[in-house]
Design a protein around this motif. Structure first.
Motif, mmCIF file in Angstrom:
data_model
loop_
_atom_site.group_PDB
_atom_site.id
_atom_site.type_symbol
_atom_site.label_atom_id
_atom_site.label_comp_id
_atom_site.label_asym_id
_atom_site.label_seq_id
_atom_site.Cartn_x
_atom_site.Cartn_y
_atom_site.Cartn_z
ATOM 1 N N THR A 22 0.811 -1.323 -0.007
ATOM 2 C CA THR A 22 -0.031 -0.150 -0.026
ATOM 3 C C THR A 22 0.638 1.356 0.025
ATOM 4 O OG1 THR A 22 -1.654 -1.353 1.205
ATOM 5 C CG2 THR A 22 -2.009 1.158 1.461
ATOM 6 N N ILE A 23 1.900 1.264 0.825
ATOM 7 C CA ILE A 23 2.841 2.562 0.854
ATOM 8 C C ILE A 23 3.397 2.619 -0.325
ATOM 9 C CG2 ILE A 23 4.912 3.231 1.871
ATOM 10 C CD1 ILE A 23 3.943 1.845 4.637
ATOM 11 N N LEU A 24 3.931 1.482 -1.225
ATOM 12 C CA LEU A 24 4.498 1.749 -2.428
ATOM 13 C C LEU A 24 3.665 2.524 -3.441
ATOM 14 C CD1 LEU A 24 6.641 -1.506 -2.504
ATOM 15 C CD2 LEU A 24 7.793 0.696 -2.119
ATOM 16 N N SER A 25 2.471 1.749 -3.348
ATOM 17 C CA SER A 25 1.377 2.393 -4.541
ATOM 18 C C SER A 25 1.239 3.957 -4.031
ATOM 19 C CB SER A 25 0.162 1.641 -4.526
ATOM 20 O OG SER A 25 -0.498 1.671 -3.150
ATOM 21 N N LEU A 26 1.181 4.028 -2.694
ATOM 22 C CA LEU A 26 0.961 5.607 -2.505
ATOM 23 C C LEU A 26 2.341 6.547 -2.876
ATOM 24 C CD1 LEU A 26 -0.483 5.496 1.031
ATOM 25 C CD2 LEU A 26 -1.549 6.308 -1.075
ATOM 26 N N VAL A 27 3.627 6.049 -2.629
ATOM 27 C CA VAL A 27 4.700 6.636 -3.033
ATOM 28 C C VAL A 27 4.568 7.142 -4.634
ATOM 29 C CG1 VAL A 27 7.178 6.506 -3.171
ATOM 30 C CG2 VAL A 27 6.129 5.788 -1.232
ATOM 31 N N PHE A 28 4.359 5.990 -5.479
ATOM 32 C CA PHE A 28 4.339 6.046 -6.958
ATOM 33 C C PHE A 28 3.589 5.116 -7.528
ATOM 34 C CE2 PHE A 28 5.580 6.655 -11.444
ATOM 35 C CZ PHE A 28 6.053 8.043 -11.269
ATOM 36 N N ALA A 29 2.423 5.422 -8.349
ATOM 37 C CA ALA A 29 1.539 4.561 -9.041
ATOM 38 C C ALA A 29 2.160 3.366 -9.588
ATOM 39 C CB ALA A 29 0.794 5.200 -9.757
ATOM 40 N N GLY A 30 1.968 2.190 -9.442
ATOM 41 C CA GLY A 30 2.553 1.065 -10.055
ATOM 42 C C GLY A 30 3.570 0.307 -9.176
ATOM 43 N N LEU A 31 4.340 0.980 -8.021
ATOM 44 C CA LEU A 31 5.277 0.272 -7.376
ATOM 45 C C LEU A 31 4.637 -0.835 -6.475
ATOM 46 C CD1 LEU A 31 7.434 3.230 -6.100
ATOM 47 C CD2 LEU A 31 7.863 1.601 -8.162
ATOM 48 N N GLY A 32 3.513 -0.487 -6.031
ATOM 49 C CA GLY A 32 2.733 -1.692 -5.280
ATOM 50 C C GLY A 32 2.417 -2.625 -6.183
ATOM 51 N N GLN A 33 2.176 -2.759 -7.171
ATOM 52 C CA GLN A 33 1.593 -3.860 -8.154
ATOM 53 C C GLN A 33 2.894 -4.728 -8.538
ATOM 54 O OE1 GLN A 33 0.377 -0.935 -8.243
ATOM 55 N NE2 GLN A 33 -1.726 -1.188 -8.315
ATOM 56 N N ILE A 34 3.897 -3.814 -8.689
ATOM 57 C CA ILE A 34 5.232 -4.594 -9.161
ATOM 58 C C ILE A 34 5.962 -5.440 -7.837
ATOM 59 C CG2 ILE A 34 7.821 -4.280 -9.464
ATOM 60 C CD1 ILE A 34 6.957 -1.888 -11.047
ATOM 61 N N VAL A 101 -6.392 6.614 -6.644
ATOM 62 C CA VAL A 101 -7.062 5.911 -5.634
ATOM 63 C C VAL A 101 -7.200 4.463 -6.238
ATOM 64 C CG1 VAL A 101 -8.994 5.701 -4.019
ATOM 65 C CG2 VAL A 101 -8.207 7.854 -4.687
ATOM 66 N N TYR A 102 -7.473 4.200 -7.301
ATOM 67 C CA TYR A 102 -7.967 2.825 -7.663
ATOM 68 C C TYR A 102 -6.531 2.032 -7.576
ATOM 69 C CZ TYR A 102 -8.316 -0.958 -11.042
ATOM 70 O OH TYR A 102 -8.265 -2.290 -11.604
ATOM 71 N N ASN A 103 -5.257 2.798 -8.151
ATOM 72 C CA ASN A 103 -4.020 2.089 -7.966
ATOM 73 C C ASN A 103 -3.856 1.661 -6.384
ATOM 74 O OD1 ASN A 103 -0.923 1.982 -7.886
ATOM 75 N ND2 ASN A 103 -1.437 3.976 -6.911
ATOM 76 N N VAL A 104 -4.163 2.342 -5.461
ATOM 77 C CA VAL A 104 -3.744 2.240 -4.087
ATOM 78 C C VAL A 104 -4.868 0.872 -3.740
ATOM 79 C CG1 VAL A 104 -3.855 2.938 -1.948
ATOM 80 C CG2 VAL A 104 -3.142 4.282 -3.726
ATOM 81 N N ILE A 105 -6.057 1.214 -3.909
ATOM 82 C CA ILE A 105 -6.783 0.001 -3.727
ATOM 83 C C ILE A 105 -6.422 -1.458 -4.365
ATOM 84 C CG2 ILE A 105 -9.422 -0.755 -3.831
ATOM 85 C CD1 ILE A 105 -10.258 2.080 -3.795
ATOM 86 N N ASP A 106 -6.074 -1.337 -5.654
ATOM 87 C CA ASP A 106 -5.706 -2.618 -6.296
ATOM 88 C C ASP A 106 -4.596 -3.299 -5.727
ATOM 89 O OD1 ASP A 106 -5.851 -4.188 -8.998
ATOM 90 O OD2 ASP A 106 -3.782 -3.422 -8.882
ATOM 91 N N ALA A 107 -3.354 -2.331 -5.342
ATOM 92 C CA ALA A 107 -2.279 -2.778 -4.839
ATOM 93 C C ALA A 107 -2.613 -3.481 -3.487
ATOM 94 C CB ALA A 107 -1.252 -1.823 -4.709
#
Length: 434
Positions: A22-34, A101-107
Protein backbone atom coordinates in the motif's frame (compact mmCIF):
# COMPACT_ATOMS: atom_id res chain seq x y z
CA UNK A 1 20.00 -25.38 -9.66
CA UNK A 2 18.01 -25.23 -6.38
CA UNK A 3 14.26 -24.84 -6.70
CA UNK A 4 11.83 -23.35 -4.21
CA UNK A 5 9.46 -25.95 -2.81
CA UNK A 6 5.70 -25.28 -2.81
CA UNK A 7 5.70 -25.14 1.01
CA UNK A 8 8.47 -22.51 1.03
CA UNK A 9 6.60 -20.55 -1.65
CA UNK A 10 3.40 -20.59 0.42
CA UNK A 11 5.29 -19.33 3.47
CA UNK A 12 6.77 -16.46 1.45
CA UNK A 13 3.34 -15.51 0.12
CA UNK A 14 1.80 -15.60 3.57
CA UNK A 15 4.56 -13.26 4.74
CA UNK A 16 3.67 -10.83 1.95
CA UNK A 17 3.51 -7.36 3.48
CA UNK A 18 0.15 -5.72 2.71
CA UNK A 19 1.14 -2.47 4.37
CA UNK A 20 4.34 -2.20 2.32
CA UNK A 21 2.43 -2.77 -0.95
CA UNK A 22 0.00 0.00 0.00
CA UNK A 23 2.79 2.43 0.91
CA UNK A 24 4.65 1.73 -2.34
CA UNK A 25 1.52 2.39 -4.37
CA UNK A 26 1.07 5.66 -2.48
CA UNK A 27 4.66 6.72 -3.19
CA UNK A 28 4.34 6.14 -6.93
CA UNK A 29 1.60 4.46 -8.90
CA UNK A 30 2.61 0.98 -10.02
CA UNK A 31 5.26 0.25 -7.38
CA UNK A 32 2.76 -1.65 -5.24
CA UNK A 33 1.72 -3.78 -8.21
CA UNK A 34 5.34 -4.55 -9.05
CA UNK A 35 5.92 -5.59 -5.43
CA UNK A 36 2.89 -7.86 -5.79
CA UNK A 37 4.48 -9.34 -8.93
CA UNK A 38 1.68 -7.94 -11.11
CA UNK A 39 4.35 -6.65 -13.51
CA UNK A 40 2.14 -5.73 -16.49
CA UNK A 41 -0.30 -3.77 -14.38
CA UNK A 42 2.52 -2.11 -12.47
CA UNK A 43 4.32 -1.02 -15.65
CA UNK A 44 1.08 0.44 -17.05
CA UNK A 45 0.52 2.47 -13.89
CA UNK A 46 4.14 3.64 -13.91
CA UNK A 47 3.88 4.79 -17.52
CA UNK A 48 0.58 6.59 -16.91
CA UNK A 49 1.80 8.52 -13.87
CA UNK A 50 5.16 9.33 -15.44
CA UNK A 51 3.49 10.62 -18.62
CA UNK A 52 1.00 12.60 -16.53
CA UNK A 53 3.72 14.31 -14.49
CA UNK A 54 5.87 15.07 -17.52
CA UNK A 55 3.10 16.48 -19.74
CA UNK A 56 0.55 17.96 -17.32
CA UNK A 57 2.36 19.10 -14.17
CA UNK A 58 3.24 22.61 -15.37
CA UNK A 59 -0.22 23.12 -16.87
CA UNK A 60 -1.90 22.04 -13.65
CA UNK A 61 0.28 24.27 -11.47
CA UNK A 62 -0.41 27.26 -13.71
CA UNK A 63 -4.10 26.38 -13.94
CA UNK A 64 -4.57 26.11 -10.18
CA UNK A 65 -2.68 29.40 -9.70
CA UNK A 66 -4.92 31.08 -12.29
CA UNK A 67 -8.07 29.66 -10.75
CA UNK A 68 -7.14 30.97 -7.30
CA UNK A 69 -5.83 34.40 -8.32
CA UNK A 70 -7.63 35.05 -11.66
CA UNK A 71 -4.49 36.88 -12.72
CA UNK A 72 -2.16 39.45 -11.22
CA UNK A 73 -1.08 41.76 -14.08
CA UNK A 74 -3.69 43.86 -15.92
CA UNK A 75 -3.49 43.69 -19.68
CA UNK A 76 -1.39 40.52 -19.60
CA UNK A 77 -3.38 38.03 -17.56
CA UNK A 78 -6.80 37.21 -18.97
CA UNK A 79 -9.03 36.21 -16.06
CA UNK A 80 -11.53 34.27 -18.18
CA UNK A 81 -8.83 32.18 -19.85
CA UNK A 82 -7.20 31.56 -16.48
CA UNK A 83 -10.56 30.53 -15.03
CA UNK A 84 -11.18 28.04 -17.84
CA UNK A 85 -7.64 26.65 -17.56
CA UNK A 86 -8.14 26.32 -13.82
CA UNK A 87 -11.39 24.40 -14.25
CA UNK A 88 -9.75 22.10 -16.80
CA UNK A 89 -6.90 21.55 -14.34
CA UNK A 90 -9.33 20.63 -11.58
CA UNK A 91 -11.08 18.15 -13.88
CA UNK A 92 -7.76 16.60 -14.87
CA UNK A 93 -6.77 16.39 -11.19
CA UNK A 94 -10.08 14.67 -10.44
CA UNK A 95 -9.44 12.06 -13.15
CA UNK A 96 -5.86 11.56 -11.96
CA UNK A 97 -6.93 11.27 -8.32
CA UNK A 98 -9.54 8.66 -9.25
CA UNK A 99 -6.94 6.58 -11.09
CA UNK A 100 -4.46 7.05 -8.24
CA UNK A 101 -6.96 5.87 -5.62
CA UNK A 102 -7.78 2.87 -7.77
CA UNK A 103 -4.07 2.09 -7.97
CA UNK A 104 -3.79 2.07 -4.17
CA UNK A 105 -6.93 -0.03 -3.69
CA UNK A 106 -5.81 -2.49 -6.35
CA UNK A 107 -2.35 -2.91 -4.83
CA UNK A 108 -3.80 -3.43 -1.35
CA UNK A 109 -6.36 -5.96 -2.59
CA UNK A 110 -3.78 -8.00 -4.48
CA UNK A 111 -1.42 -7.94 -1.51
CA UNK A 112 -4.11 -9.33 0.76
CA UNK A 113 -4.84 -12.14 -1.70
CA UNK A 114 -1.15 -13.03 -1.86
CA UNK A 115 -0.91 -12.96 1.94
CA UNK A 116 -3.79 -15.44 2.06
CA UNK A 117 -1.89 -17.86 -0.17
CA UNK A 118 -3.30 -16.99 -3.59
CA UNK A 119 -0.95 -17.56 -6.51
CA UNK A 120 0.23 -14.84 -8.87
CA UNK A 121 -1.47 -15.28 -12.28
CA UNK A 122 0.51 -15.49 -15.47
CA UNK A 123 0.95 -12.48 -17.75
CA UNK A 124 -1.56 -13.93 -20.22
CA UNK A 125 -4.07 -14.45 -17.42
CA UNK A 126 -3.47 -10.89 -16.20
CA UNK A 127 -4.16 -9.52 -19.70
CA UNK A 128 -7.35 -11.57 -19.99
CA UNK A 129 -8.56 -10.54 -16.54
CA UNK A 130 -7.78 -6.88 -17.27
CA UNK A 131 -9.70 -7.04 -20.55
CA UNK A 132 -12.72 -8.77 -18.99
CA UNK A 133 -12.88 -6.36 -16.06
CA UNK A 134 -11.99 -3.22 -17.98
CA UNK A 135 -14.03 -3.70 -21.16
CA UNK A 136 -17.12 -1.84 -19.86
CA UNK A 137 -14.92 1.06 -18.71
CA UNK A 138 -13.18 1.19 -22.10
CA UNK A 139 -16.57 1.54 -23.77
CA UNK A 140 -17.95 4.10 -21.32
CA UNK A 141 -14.70 6.03 -20.79
CA UNK A 142 -14.59 8.12 -24.00
CA UNK A 143 -18.22 9.11 -23.63
CA UNK A 144 -17.67 10.04 -20.00
CA UNK A 145 -14.70 12.24 -20.90
CA UNK A 146 -16.72 13.98 -23.63
CA UNK A 147 -19.61 14.46 -21.22
CA UNK A 148 -17.34 16.08 -18.65
CA UNK A 149 -15.81 18.56 -21.08
CA UNK A 150 -19.01 19.27 -23.06
CA UNK A 151 -21.50 19.47 -20.17
CA UNK A 152 -19.73 19.67 -16.82
CA UNK A 153 -17.05 22.19 -17.84
CA UNK A 154 -19.48 24.84 -19.22
CA UNK A 155 -21.74 24.32 -16.22
CA UNK A 156 -18.82 24.75 -13.81
CA UNK A 157 -17.73 27.88 -15.72
CA UNK A 158 -21.20 29.39 -15.38
CA UNK A 159 -21.32 28.60 -11.67
CA UNK A 160 -17.87 30.13 -11.20
CA UNK A 161 -18.92 33.39 -12.88
CA UNK A 162 -21.66 33.80 -10.28
CA UNK A 163 -18.97 34.28 -7.64
CA UNK A 164 -16.93 36.87 -9.55
CA UNK A 165 -17.34 40.58 -10.38
CA UNK A 166 -17.51 40.05 -14.16
CA UNK A 167 -19.67 42.73 -15.78
CA UNK A 168 -19.60 45.38 -18.51
CA UNK A 169 -17.45 47.77 -16.45
CA UNK A 170 -15.07 45.13 -15.14
CA UNK A 171 -14.13 42.80 -17.96
CA UNK A 172 -10.80 41.25 -18.98
CA UNK A 173 -8.20 41.74 -20.29
CA UNK A 174 -8.51 45.45 -19.47
CA UNK A 175 -9.36 44.57 -15.86
CA UNK A 176 -8.80 41.54 -13.70
CA UNK A 177 -11.67 39.66 -12.14
CA UNK A 178 -11.89 38.92 -8.43
CA UNK A 179 -13.70 36.33 -6.37
CA UNK A 180 -16.54 38.03 -4.46
CA UNK A 181 -18.11 35.02 -2.78
CA UNK A 182 -21.89 35.27 -2.35
CA UNK A 183 -21.97 39.05 -2.81
CA UNK A 184 -23.87 38.79 -6.11
CA UNK A 185 -26.62 36.77 -4.44
CA UNK A 186 -26.75 39.27 -1.57
CA UNK A 187 -26.99 42.20 -4.00
CA UNK A 188 -29.80 40.43 -5.83
CA UNK A 189 -32.06 40.65 -2.76
CA UNK A 190 -30.73 43.80 -1.05
CA UNK A 191 -29.88 46.46 -3.66
CA UNK A 192 -33.07 48.27 -4.66
CA UNK A 193 -32.60 48.08 -8.45
CA UNK A 194 -31.86 44.35 -8.35
CA UNK A 195 -34.28 43.49 -5.56
CA UNK A 196 -37.33 45.02 -7.24
CA UNK A 197 -36.52 43.46 -10.61
CA UNK A 198 -35.73 40.06 -9.16
CA UNK A 199 -38.86 39.82 -6.99
CA UNK A 200 -41.14 41.00 -9.81
CA UNK A 201 -39.60 38.66 -12.37
CA UNK A 202 -39.57 35.70 -9.97
CA UNK A 203 -43.20 36.20 -8.94
CA UNK A 204 -44.33 36.51 -12.58
CA UNK A 205 -42.27 33.45 -13.54
CA UNK A 206 -44.05 31.36 -10.90
CA UNK A 207 -47.49 32.72 -11.84
CA UNK A 208 -46.76 32.18 -15.54
CA UNK A 209 -45.57 28.62 -14.94
CA UNK A 210 -48.50 27.56 -12.78
CA UNK A 211 -51.34 29.33 -14.59
CA UNK A 212 -50.27 28.76 -18.21
CA UNK A 213 -49.34 25.11 -17.67
CA UNK A 214 -52.42 24.31 -15.61
CA UNK A 215 -54.71 25.88 -18.22
CA UNK A 216 -53.16 23.93 -21.10
CA UNK A 217 -53.42 20.70 -19.11
CA UNK A 218 -57.01 21.41 -18.07
CA UNK A 219 -58.06 22.28 -21.62
CA UNK A 220 -56.31 19.21 -23.02
CA UNK A 221 -58.00 16.97 -20.44
CA UNK A 222 -61.44 18.50 -21.04
CA UNK A 223 -61.20 18.07 -24.82
CA UNK A 224 -59.81 14.53 -24.52
CA UNK A 225 -62.71 13.50 -22.25
CA UNK A 226 -65.20 15.18 -24.58
CA UNK A 227 -63.89 13.56 -27.76
CA UNK A 228 -63.55 10.18 -26.06
CA UNK A 229 -67.26 10.13 -25.20
CA UNK A 230 -69.07 7.33 -27.04
CA UNK A 231 -71.81 9.71 -28.21
CA UNK A 232 -69.39 11.92 -30.17
CA UNK A 233 -69.23 11.23 -33.91
CA UNK A 234 -66.35 11.87 -36.36
CA UNK A 235 -63.73 11.35 -33.63
CA UNK A 236 -60.82 11.07 -36.08
CA UNK A 237 -61.66 14.34 -37.79
CA UNK A 238 -62.07 16.18 -34.51
CA UNK A 239 -58.79 14.80 -33.15
CA UNK A 240 -56.98 15.81 -36.32
CA UNK A 241 -58.33 19.35 -36.11
CA UNK A 242 -57.42 19.69 -32.42
CA UNK A 243 -53.86 18.51 -33.02
CA UNK A 244 -53.28 20.92 -35.92
CA UNK A 245 -51.91 23.75 -33.70
CA UNK A 246 -49.18 21.33 -32.65
CA UNK A 247 -48.21 20.74 -36.29
CA UNK A 248 -47.39 24.40 -36.91
CA UNK A 249 -43.91 25.46 -35.66
CA UNK A 250 -44.30 27.32 -32.37
CA UNK A 251 -42.21 30.32 -33.40
CA UNK A 252 -44.41 30.88 -36.47
CA UNK A 253 -47.56 30.79 -34.33
CA UNK A 254 -46.05 33.19 -31.78
CA UNK A 255 -45.05 35.72 -34.45
CA UNK A 256 -48.51 35.56 -36.01
CA UNK A 257 -50.14 36.12 -32.64
CA UNK A 258 -47.73 38.99 -31.96
CA UNK A 259 -49.04 40.72 -35.07
CA UNK A 260 -52.66 39.90 -34.27
CA UNK A 261 -52.34 41.37 -30.76
CA UNK A 262 -50.73 44.58 -32.00
CA UNK A 263 -52.39 47.57 -30.34
CA UNK A 264 -52.77 49.61 -33.53
CA UNK A 265 -53.19 47.37 -36.57
CA UNK A 266 -53.69 43.94 -34.97
CA UNK A 267 -56.73 41.94 -36.09
CA UNK A 268 -57.94 41.39 -32.53
CA UNK A 269 -58.24 45.09 -31.76
CA UNK A 270 -59.00 46.39 -35.25
CA UNK A 271 -61.45 43.76 -36.52
CA UNK A 272 -62.95 42.17 -33.40
CA UNK A 273 -62.83 44.35 -30.28
CA UNK A 274 -63.44 47.55 -32.26
CA UNK A 275 -66.96 46.23 -33.00
CA UNK A 276 -67.66 46.57 -29.28
CA UNK A 277 -65.91 49.91 -28.90
CA UNK A 278 -62.87 48.40 -27.16
CA UNK A 279 -59.14 48.81 -27.75
CA UNK A 280 -56.98 46.81 -25.36
CA UNK A 281 -53.26 47.73 -25.02
CA UNK A 282 -52.00 44.17 -25.46
CA UNK A 283 -48.34 45.11 -26.04
CA UNK A 284 -47.99 48.28 -23.98
CA UNK A 285 -49.66 47.34 -20.70
CA UNK A 286 -47.83 44.60 -18.70
CA UNK A 287 -51.04 43.11 -17.30
CA UNK A 288 -52.72 42.70 -20.68
CA UNK A 289 -49.48 41.38 -22.18
CA UNK A 290 -49.38 38.70 -19.49
CA UNK A 291 -52.98 37.75 -20.25
CA UNK A 292 -52.16 37.47 -23.94
CA UNK A 293 -49.09 35.33 -23.23
CA UNK A 294 -51.06 32.92 -21.05
CA UNK A 295 -53.76 32.54 -23.72
CA UNK A 296 -51.18 31.92 -26.44
CA UNK A 297 -49.33 29.33 -24.37
CA UNK A 298 -52.63 27.56 -23.65
CA UNK A 299 -53.25 27.42 -27.39
CA UNK A 300 -49.74 26.14 -28.09
CA UNK A 301 -49.63 23.59 -25.26
CA UNK A 302 -53.02 21.90 -25.18
CA UNK A 303 -52.62 19.74 -28.37
CA UNK A 304 -49.76 17.74 -26.87
CA UNK A 305 -51.67 17.19 -23.63
CA UNK A 306 -54.80 16.31 -25.61
CA UNK A 307 -52.93 13.68 -27.63
CA UNK A 308 -51.31 12.32 -24.48
CA UNK A 309 -54.58 11.99 -22.58
CA UNK A 310 -56.39 10.55 -25.60
CA UNK A 311 -53.91 7.69 -25.77
CA UNK A 312 -54.28 6.96 -22.06
CA UNK A 313 -58.08 7.04 -22.21
CA UNK A 314 -58.04 4.47 -25.00
CA UNK A 315 -56.02 2.09 -22.81
CA UNK A 316 -58.38 2.08 -19.79
CA UNK A 317 -60.23 -1.30 -19.68
CA UNK A 318 -63.95 -0.96 -20.43
CA UNK A 319 -64.67 -3.64 -17.83
CA UNK A 320 -63.95 -1.14 -15.06
CA UNK A 321 -66.62 1.26 -16.33
CA UNK A 322 -69.10 -1.60 -16.77
CA UNK A 323 -68.48 -2.71 -13.20
CA UNK A 324 -69.00 0.87 -12.02
CA UNK A 325 -72.32 1.01 -13.92
CA UNK A 326 -73.45 -2.18 -12.20
CA UNK A 327 -72.60 -0.64 -8.81
CA UNK A 328 -74.57 2.49 -9.70
CA UNK A 329 -71.59 4.79 -10.14
CA UNK A 330 -72.22 8.28 -11.52
CA UNK A 331 -70.16 9.96 -14.26
CA UNK A 332 -68.37 12.06 -11.67
CA UNK A 333 -67.52 9.01 -9.57
CA UNK A 334 -66.21 7.11 -12.59
CA UNK A 335 -64.04 10.06 -13.52
CA UNK A 336 -62.78 10.47 -9.94
CA UNK A 337 -62.03 6.84 -9.14
CA UNK A 338 -61.23 5.32 -12.56
CA UNK A 339 -60.35 7.85 -15.26
CA UNK A 340 -58.37 10.44 -13.31
CA UNK A 341 -56.15 7.96 -11.35
CA UNK A 342 -55.25 6.13 -14.57
CA UNK A 343 -54.41 9.37 -16.36
CA UNK A 344 -52.24 10.66 -13.52
CA UNK A 345 -50.45 7.33 -13.08
CA UNK A 346 -49.47 7.21 -16.76
CA UNK A 347 -48.78 10.88 -17.46
CA UNK A 348 -47.73 12.57 -14.20
CA UNK A 349 -43.98 12.63 -15.04
CA UNK A 350 -44.69 14.21 -18.44
CA UNK A 351 -47.06 16.75 -16.90
CA UNK A 352 -44.39 17.71 -14.39
CA UNK A 353 -42.00 18.26 -17.27
CA UNK A 354 -44.57 20.60 -18.81
CA UNK A 355 -44.27 22.82 -15.74
CA UNK A 356 -40.48 22.68 -15.87
CA UNK A 357 -40.52 23.47 -19.59
CA UNK A 358 -42.76 26.52 -19.17
CA UNK A 359 -40.62 27.73 -16.27
CA UNK A 360 -37.83 28.12 -18.83
CA UNK A 361 -40.00 28.88 -21.87
CA UNK A 362 -37.85 31.55 -23.50
CA UNK A 363 -39.33 31.41 -27.01
CA UNK A 364 -42.82 32.73 -26.37
CA UNK A 365 -41.70 35.46 -23.97
CA UNK A 366 -39.02 36.84 -26.28
CA UNK A 367 -40.70 36.35 -29.64
CA UNK A 368 -44.04 37.85 -28.60
CA UNK A 369 -42.84 41.14 -27.10
CA UNK A 370 -39.17 40.64 -26.10
CA UNK A 371 -40.21 40.53 -22.46
CA UNK A 372 -41.72 44.02 -22.68
CA UNK A 373 -43.12 46.48 -22.11
CA UNK A 374 -40.48 48.38 -20.16
CA UNK A 375 -41.19 49.11 -16.49
CA UNK A 376 -39.86 52.18 -14.71
CA UNK A 377 -37.48 51.50 -11.84
CA UNK A 378 -36.37 48.01 -12.88
CA UNK A 379 -33.92 46.58 -15.39
CA UNK A 380 -36.26 43.81 -16.54
CA UNK A 381 -39.28 44.01 -18.82
CA UNK A 382 -42.83 43.75 -17.55
CA UNK A 383 -43.26 40.19 -18.84
CA UNK A 384 -39.70 38.93 -18.53
CA UNK A 385 -39.35 35.56 -16.84
CA UNK A 386 -36.06 34.49 -15.31
CA UNK A 387 -34.67 32.89 -18.46
CA UNK A 388 -35.43 35.89 -20.70
CA UNK A 389 -34.03 38.24 -18.05
CA UNK A 390 -30.84 36.20 -17.96
CA UNK A 391 -30.61 36.52 -21.75
CA UNK A 392 -30.90 40.32 -21.55
CA UNK A 393 -28.39 40.55 -18.70
CA UNK A 394 -25.93 38.48 -20.74
CA UNK A 395 -26.26 39.92 -24.24
CA UNK A 396 -27.71 43.40 -23.71
CA UNK A 397 -26.13 44.74 -20.52
CA UNK A 398 -23.21 42.27 -20.08
CA UNK A 399 -23.94 41.63 -16.39
CA UNK A 400 -22.46 38.15 -16.61
CA UNK A 401 -22.05 37.70 -12.85
CA UNK A 402 -25.68 38.50 -12.03
CA UNK A 403 -26.90 36.42 -14.97
CA UNK A 404 -24.92 33.45 -13.68
CA UNK A 405 -26.27 33.95 -10.15
CA UNK A 406 -29.86 34.01 -11.41
CA UNK A 407 -29.20 30.93 -13.54
CA UNK A 408 -28.03 29.02 -10.46
CA UNK A 409 -31.22 30.01 -8.64
CA UNK A 410 -33.29 28.86 -11.61
CA UNK A 411 -31.48 25.54 -11.69
CA UNK A 412 -32.03 24.98 -7.98
CA UNK A 413 -35.74 25.80 -8.19
CA UNK A 414 -36.36 23.46 -11.12
CA UNK A 415 -34.19 20.67 -9.67
CA UNK A 416 -35.80 20.75 -6.22
CA UNK A 417 -39.32 20.92 -7.63
CA UNK A 418 -38.74 18.16 -10.19
CA UNK A 419 -36.96 15.87 -7.70
CA UNK A 420 -39.71 16.25 -5.10
CA UNK A 421 -42.50 15.71 -7.60
CA UNK A 422 -40.87 12.69 -9.23
CA UNK A 423 -40.32 11.10 -5.83
CA UNK A 424 -44.02 11.56 -5.04
CA UNK A 425 -45.25 10.37 -8.42
CA UNK A 426 -47.02 7.02 -8.35
CA UNK A 427 -45.60 6.10 -11.76
CA UNK A 428 -42.14 5.90 -10.19
CA UNK A 429 -43.20 3.61 -7.36
CA UNK A 430 -43.60 -0.15 -7.29
CA UNK A 431 -47.17 -1.24 -7.77
CA UNK A 432 -47.06 -3.01 -4.42
CA UNK A 433 -46.30 0.28 -2.67
CA UNK A 434 -49.36 2.09 -4.01
Amino acid sequence: MPQTSPATKDVKQKNHNVKLATILSLVFAGLGQIYNKRLLKGIIFLIIESAFLITMLNFIIHGVWGFITLGEVKGEDHSIILLIEGLVSLIVIAFAATLYVYNVIDAKRDARLLAQGESVPSVRKQIKDAYDAGFPYMMVGPGLVMLVFIVVLPLAFMISLAFTDYNLYNSPPRNLLSWVGFQNFVDLVTLSIWKKSFLNVLSWTLVWTVVATTLQIALGLFLALLVNDERVKFKRTIRTVLILPWAVPAFVTILIFSAMFNDTFGAINKDILSQFGMMIPWLTDPTWTKVALIMIQTWLGFPFVFALFTGVLQSIPRDMYEAADVDGGTRLQKFRFITFPHIMFATAPLLIMQYAQNFNNFNIIYLFNEGGPAVRGQNAGGTDILISWVYKLTFDTNNYNMAAAITIIMGLVVSIFAFYQFRKTAAYKEEGEM
